[in-house]
Each structure stands twice: as structure tokens, then as C-alpha cells.
Design a protein around this motif. Structure first.
Motif: not given
Length: 124
Positions: A11, A91, A119, A121, A123
Motif C-alpha cells: 500500500l 491499483t 497487490q 494499492t 491510496s
């Protein structure tokens, strides 16, 4: 046994950077073109970038040009995707894949070998 293993997905905030790695075993990128693909929820998979085994040519999805860079290590056993200026629309689950002659004029379909994905991601 041929394997592709991705890593590096986390993230991150918009504007940040990440470097994804794709470790190849059982072959080197001298033998196969290697590409990065991504799939976001509810969207089709798209080819992000690839690097040609023939001459090292690289190709990019228009939306990542100037922000992402694909490269390989000297041993050509690991392919990297440096991602800068990340946006929320980046993302997705990112996959690396390998195939023969699949990175000649752009990011072509790669069907032979796939990794399990990592993954990413971003924000807002």
C-alpha cells in the motif's frame, strides 16, 4: 521447473514509488520475453510493460509511459518494474508473465508462464 515469483506490492500513497520484482527460475529472460500485466477489480487484464529477449526493447501502456520503467538484472533472472508518481488508478494485482516473441511491437499476449501476482494499492 519454470517459476515466476512477483514481490514488492504494498500500500502506497498517491505520488509515491514502488519497485516490483519478478524472479524467474528455470529459465532466464534471454530465452523469453517478459511482461508485466495488471488487473483491477471489475476490469480486464491489461499489459503494462514488457522487455524483449531479442534486443532489450521495452514497451509501455500509454497511461504509464514516463512513470514506469521495466528492466532486468545482469543475470537476466529478475525483471523489475519501477513505478513512480503512482496514481489511485494504478491499483491492481500485478502479474509478470513470460512467452516467446511476445514483446516485439508492444505488450503482446503472454500465455506460457505466469506468476501468482502481487497487490499494489495506491491510496488517494
Amino acid at each position: 521447473e519454470v517459476q515466476l515469483v512477483e514481490s514488492g506490492g504494498v500500500l502506497v500513497q498517491a505520488g509515491g514509488s514502488l519497485r516490483l520484482s519478478c524472479a524467474a527460475s528455470g529459465f532466464t529472460s534471454d530465452e523469453y520475453d517478459i511482461g508485466w500485466f495488471r488487473q483491477a477489480p471489475g476490469k480486464e487484464r491489461e499489459g503494462v510493460s514488457c522487455i524483449s529477449s531479442r534486443d532489450g526493447s521495452t514497451y509501455y501502456l500509454d497511461s504509464v509511459k514516463g512513470r514506469f520503467t521495466i528492466s532486468s538484472d545482469n543475470a537476466k533472472s529478475t525483471v523489475f518494474l519501477q513505478m513512480n508518481s503512482l496514481k489511485p488508478e494504478d491499483t491492481a494485482v500485478y502479474y509478470c508473465a513470460a512467452d516467446r516473441q511476445a514483446c516485439r511491437y508492444g505488450v503482446g499476449d503472454m500465455d506460457l508462464y505466469w506468476g501468482q501476482g502481487t497487490q499494489v494499492t495506491v491510496s488517494a
